[in-house]
Design a protein around this motif. Sequence first.
Motif, mmCIF file in Angstrom:
data_model
loop_
_atom_site.group_PDB
_atom_site.id
_atom_site.type_symbol
_atom_site.label_atom_id
_atom_site.label_comp_id
_atom_site.label_asym_id
_atom_site.label_seq_id
_atom_site.Cartn_x
_atom_site.Cartn_y
_atom_site.Cartn_z
ATOM 1 N N PHE A 146 15.685 7.787 7.727
ATOM 2 C CA PHE A 146 14.923 6.312 7.397
ATOM 3 C C PHE A 146 15.342 5.414 6.415
ATOM 4 O O PHE A 146 14.561 4.484 6.096
ATOM 5 C CB PHE A 146 13.277 7.075 6.872
ATOM 6 N N LEU A 147 16.689 5.343 6.216
ATOM 7 C CA LEU A 147 17.124 4.490 5.344
ATOM 8 C C LEU A 147 17.380 3.080 5.943
ATOM 9 O O LEU A 147 17.370 2.183 5.160
ATOM 10 C CB LEU A 147 18.692 5.036 4.700
ATOM 11 N N GLU A 161 11.712 2.032 12.577
ATOM 12 C CA GLU A 161 11.649 1.496 13.702
ATOM 13 C C GLU A 161 12.123 2.446 14.699
ATOM 14 O O GLU A 161 11.391 2.699 15.770
ATOM 15 C CB GLU A 161 12.635 0.085 13.986
ATOM 16 N N ALA A 162 13.162 3.153 14.460
ATOM 17 C CA ALA A 162 13.941 3.938 15.510
ATOM 18 C C ALA A 162 13.192 5.011 15.656
ATOM 19 O O ALA A 162 13.439 5.826 16.830
ATOM 20 C CB ALA A 162 15.296 4.473 14.879
ATOM 21 N N ALA A 217 6.723 8.687 3.536
ATOM 22 C CA ALA A 217 5.498 8.249 4.013
ATOM 23 C C ALA A 217 4.845 6.869 3.431
ATOM 24 O O ALA A 217 4.168 6.122 4.452
ATOM 25 C CB ALA A 217 4.442 9.085 3.186
ATOM 26 N N ASP A 218 5.272 6.312 2.606
ATOM 27 C CA ASP A 218 5.039 5.048 2.019
ATOM 28 C C ASP A 218 5.629 4.018 3.120
ATOM 29 O O ASP A 218 5.019 2.982 3.591
ATOM 30 C CB ASP A 218 6.023 4.571 0.603
ATOM 31 N N GLN A 219 6.866 4.196 3.768
ATOM 32 C CA GLN A 219 7.614 3.216 4.917
ATOM 33 C C GLN A 219 6.484 3.307 6.067
ATOM 34 O O GLN A 219 6.371 2.248 6.862
ATOM 35 C CB GLN A 219 8.794 3.746 5.269
ATOM 36 N N LEU A 220 6.186 4.814 6.559
ATOM 37 C CA LEU A 220 5.112 4.732 7.543
ATOM 38 C C LEU A 220 3.776 4.026 7.216
ATOM 39 O O LEU A 220 3.400 3.584 8.313
ATOM 40 C CB LEU A 220 4.854 6.402 7.900
ATOM 41 N N VAL A 221 3.279 4.193 6.214
ATOM 42 C CA VAL A 221 1.845 3.197 5.876
ATOM 43 C C VAL A 221 2.394 1.964 6.141
ATOM 44 O O VAL A 221 1.416 0.973 6.791
ATOM 45 C CB VAL A 221 1.539 3.671 4.546
ATOM 46 N N MET A 239 0.940 -1.151 -0.030
ATOM 47 C CA MET A 239 0.004 0.120 -0.083
ATOM 48 C C MET A 239 0.911 1.260 0.190
ATOM 49 O O MET A 239 1.807 1.303 0.806
ATOM 50 C CB MET A 239 -0.853 0.069 1.140
ATOM 51 N N SER A 240 0.427 2.362 -0.732
ATOM 52 C CA SER A 240 1.227 3.369 -0.663
ATOM 53 C C SER A 240 0.469 4.479 -0.227
ATOM 54 O O SER A 240 -0.546 4.435 -0.034
ATOM 55 C CB SER A 240 1.855 3.695 -2.203
ATOM 56 N N ALA A 241 1.348 5.545 0.278
ATOM 57 C CA ALA A 241 0.711 6.770 0.992
ATOM 58 C C ALA A 241 -0.123 7.520 0.243
ATOM 59 O O ALA A 241 0.409 7.511 -1.055
ATOM 60 C CB ALA A 241 1.862 7.396 1.680
ATOM 61 N N LYS A 242 -1.027 8.360 0.767
ATOM 62 C CA LYS A 242 -1.803 9.359 -0.281
ATOM 63 C C LYS A 242 -1.040 10.617 -0.450
ATOM 64 O O LYS A 242 -0.199 11.098 0.573
ATOM 65 C CB LYS A 242 -3.033 9.608 0.523
ATOM 66 N N MET A 243 -1.400 11.400 -1.343
ATOM 67 C CA MET A 243 -0.983 12.688 -1.647
ATOM 68 C C MET A 243 -1.846 13.769 -1.158
ATOM 69 O O MET A 243 -3.136 13.475 -1.480
ATOM 70 C CB MET A 243 -0.611 12.837 -3.128
#
Lengths: 75, 377
Positions: free
Chosen positions: B52-53, B57-58, B83-87, B1-5
């Motif tokens: 965020f690379l 988690e951190a 944002a994609d990572q957070l989703v 799933m990817s983040a919304k814009m």
Amino acid sequence: MKVDQTVDAKGLSCPMPVVKAKKAIDSMEPGQVMELLSTDKGSVKDFQSWVKQTNHELIKHEEEDGVYKFYVRKN
Amino acid sequence: MSAKMVTSDQVFKDILAKKDVFILDVRNEEEYNDWKIEGKTVTSLNIPYFDFLDGTEAHLDKLPKDKPILVVCAKEGSSKFVADQLVEAGLDASYLQGGMKEWSQYYYATPVVEEDNFKLYQVNRVSKGCLSYVVVSDGEALVLDPARHVDEYIQLAEKDGAKITHILDSHLHADHISGARDLVEKTGAKYYLMKSEGANYDHEALEDYDEIKFNNVKVEVLAVKTPGHTPGSVSFFINDKYLLSGDTIFVGGLGRPDLGGKVKEWAQDLYNTVFEKIAEIADDVLVLPAHFADIKSEMADNGIVGETLGNIRKNNEIMQTTDKDAFLAEVEKSASSVKPPNFEKIVGINRGELTPSSEEAVELEIGPNRCAVHHTA
């Protein structure tokens, strides 16, 4: 200067130059030198901050015809 | 799933609606400290994208789990990456379309007055703190202090079925590129500016006008030699009710008199402006300035940056300092040395001496709202 690995990120924009550089450096041995080539002006400062924060050594950086060249020694 | 814009317009409307906006700004620390999205209900946190690379988690303990997170970067790419990572990590994250570059070109237009044949709009370029105005009456429109993205004004006039016939600059701007000449080219309207500002292109000299008659609108030209960053600034008094004050009076203070290297002389002029010309204007007149410094304190709940002259007099000590020496000392002291970014080039462009490409223009204007430096505390 002996370059062990060159990352060509020309034409790529944020965050790809730093993403590719990180991937390359992860695969290298401490003391080896990575060369990053980028045309993305926006990521120049980001790259410098990243190098500093990850304790690698920025040996030098220069600009030539719109190409930013960074030389980083892996810590 | 990817983040919304999410667009700049949606973000600003959320701020106006007093919704909590949580921003994760992933630019580097220096850029973040220089300028960022602000508002009464905005909370922001800076973690550069390159942190965020190694994954999210951190950072998860610093991010809210129960409300939306808007990720912002310079041009969009890195904010989408984060944002994609957070989703992926199960958070409600979106990213700002076009990043801060797009935010720097976002305008919000709101009506100050809507009468049958008189409308007055304030056009707020939120990121720069620059305010311009559109007055519409009987199919004609007057634009004051247009910024660079002139289609904003053309569309606004068109919505009211009006044609832009008058364009005014209150002074030669130092902090942003004027859209006036571009707008003149696109509309054929008459352009007014003080001759003493030294522009080297055709314009009607405001020195020759006491008043600009414009359908049902009476625009009184208060040609005050405003101490400030230019030798000839003008305020416009509309229908005896609205004072479009340029850079002379702000909601939070007065225009700075130090940018011309003649601080003593201009501070003196400022004193005369405040206690002779402005003193004669009634308390209930609404002051609509060309800038704000702090959106949190200067923008009212209805989205308008403006205040009655009475309240401005009451709330600003400097407006009550009638003792001339004390006034001069205060004004000279509070003149800061920080100048708007690229101001020499911008003045050159506004004077007609330099012509930037549109890419250069974006670069020159990007950056902090340093309109604050026009204010005296």
